[in-house]
Design a protein around this motif. Structure first.
Motif, mmCIF file in Angstrom:
data_model
loop_
_atom_site.group_PDB
_atom_site.id
_atom_site.type_symbol
_atom_site.label_atom_id
_atom_site.label_comp_id
_atom_site.label_asym_id
_atom_site.label_seq_id
_atom_site.Cartn_x
_atom_site.Cartn_y
_atom_site.Cartn_z
ATOM 1 N N ARG A 161 -2.754 4.271 -8.693
ATOM 2 C CA ARG A 161 -3.613 3.280 -8.047
ATOM 3 C C ARG A 161 -5.053 3.672 -8.262
ATOM 4 N NH1 ARG A 161 -3.361 -0.086 -3.165
ATOM 5 N NH2 ARG A 161 -4.847 -1.655 -3.791
ATOM 6 N N LYS A 162 -5.899 2.685 -8.480
ATOM 7 C CA LYS A 162 -7.316 2.974 -8.612
ATOM 8 C C LYS A 162 -7.866 3.463 -7.284
ATOM 9 C CE LYS A 162 -8.419 -0.190 -12.308
ATOM 10 N NZ LYS A 162 -9.243 -1.309 -12.728
ATOM 11 N N ARG A 163 -8.781 4.371 -7.352
ATOM 12 C CA ARG A 163 -9.351 4.948 -6.142
ATOM 13 C C ARG A 163 -10.033 3.892 -5.278
ATOM 14 N NH1 ARG A 163 -10.223 10.005 -4.430
ATOM 15 N NH2 ARG A 163 -11.948 10.401 -3.019
ATOM 16 N N SER A 164 -10.685 2.930 -5.896
ATOM 17 C CA SER A 164 -11.382 1.887 -5.128
ATOM 18 C C SER A 164 -10.385 1.040 -4.329
ATOM 19 C CB SER A 164 -12.203 1.000 -6.055
ATOM 20 O OG SER A 164 -11.365 0.362 -7.007
ATOM 21 N N THR A 168 0.825 -1.203 0.000
ATOM 22 C CA THR A 168 0.000 0.000 0.000
ATOM 23 C C THR A 168 0.862 1.256 0.000
ATOM 24 O OG1 THR A 168 -1.769 -1.157 1.169
ATOM 25 C CG2 THR A 168 -1.790 1.244 1.268
ATOM 26 N N TRP A 170 2.686 1.634 -3.417
ATOM 27 C CA TRP A 170 1.766 2.122 -4.446
ATOM 28 C C TRP A 170 1.501 3.614 -4.254
ATOM 29 C CZ3 TRP A 170 0.873 0.415 -8.953
ATOM 30 C CH2 TRP A 170 0.816 -0.935 -9.233
ATOM 31 N N SER A 171 1.442 4.054 -3.012
ATOM 32 C CA SER A 171 1.224 5.474 -2.743
ATOM 33 C C SER A 171 2.409 6.308 -3.213
ATOM 34 C CB SER A 171 0.987 5.699 -1.255
ATOM 35 O OG SER A 171 -0.181 5.052 -0.844
ATOM 36 N N GLY A 220 2.019 6.460 -6.996
ATOM 37 C CA GLY A 220 0.890 7.335 -7.301
ATOM 38 C C GLY A 220 -0.022 6.860 -8.400
ATOM 39 N N PHE A 244 -7.402 2.010 -3.327
ATOM 40 C CA PHE A 244 -6.853 2.891 -2.305
ATOM 41 C C PHE A 244 -7.798 2.995 -1.110
ATOM 42 C CE2 PHE A 244 -6.612 7.283 -0.645
ATOM 43 C CZ PHE A 244 -5.337 7.240 -0.107
ATOM 44 N N GLU A 245 -9.083 3.193 -1.385
ATOM 45 C CA GLU A 245 -10.065 3.316 -0.305
ATOM 46 C C GLU A 245 -10.223 2.007 0.456
ATOM 47 O OE1 GLU A 245 -13.526 4.802 -2.265
ATOM 48 O OE2 GLU A 245 -12.754 6.861 -2.336
ATOM 49 N N GLU A 246 -10.136 0.886 -0.251
ATOM 50 C CA GLU A 246 -10.233 -0.418 0.414
ATOM 51 C C GLU A 246 -9.055 -0.615 1.364
ATOM 52 O OE1 GLU A 246 -9.826 -5.113 -0.743
ATOM 53 O OE2 GLU A 246 -10.444 -3.688 -2.289
ATOM 54 N N ASP A 247 -7.854 -0.272 0.913
ATOM 55 C CA ASP A 247 -6.676 -0.410 1.771
ATOM 56 C C ASP A 247 -6.749 0.507 2.981
ATOM 57 O OD1 ASP A 247 -5.527 -2.369 0.258
ATOM 58 O OD2 ASP A 247 -4.253 -1.004 -0.888
#
Length: 60
Positions: A18-21, A9, A12-13, A16, A23-26
């Motif tokens: 990464r799908k928003r979904s 996570t 990936w950050s 930069g 990112f929000e799941e993580d």
């Protein structure tokens, strides 16, 4: 959240892309203290690597 997933996570950050979904799941599963700790270590390794690279280039 496992340690390897936390590292993934954070990396990936850094990149930069990464799908928003994802990112929000993580973020929903992540422990903020683990994210901060892994991020600080990653930044330290990155900066240390850059410093080592500069010293190596200057020395040669």
């Amino acid at each position: 959240m496992s340690f390897l997933r936390t590292v993934k996570t954070v990396l990936w950050s850094f990149v930069g892309i990464r799908k928003r979904s994802g990112f929000e799941e993580d973020l929903g599963k992540a422990n903020p203290f683990h994210i901060i700790a892994v991020a600080l270590v990653a930044v330290g390794l990155f900066v240390g690597g850059l410093i080592a690279l500069v010293h190596w280039v200057v020395k040669n």
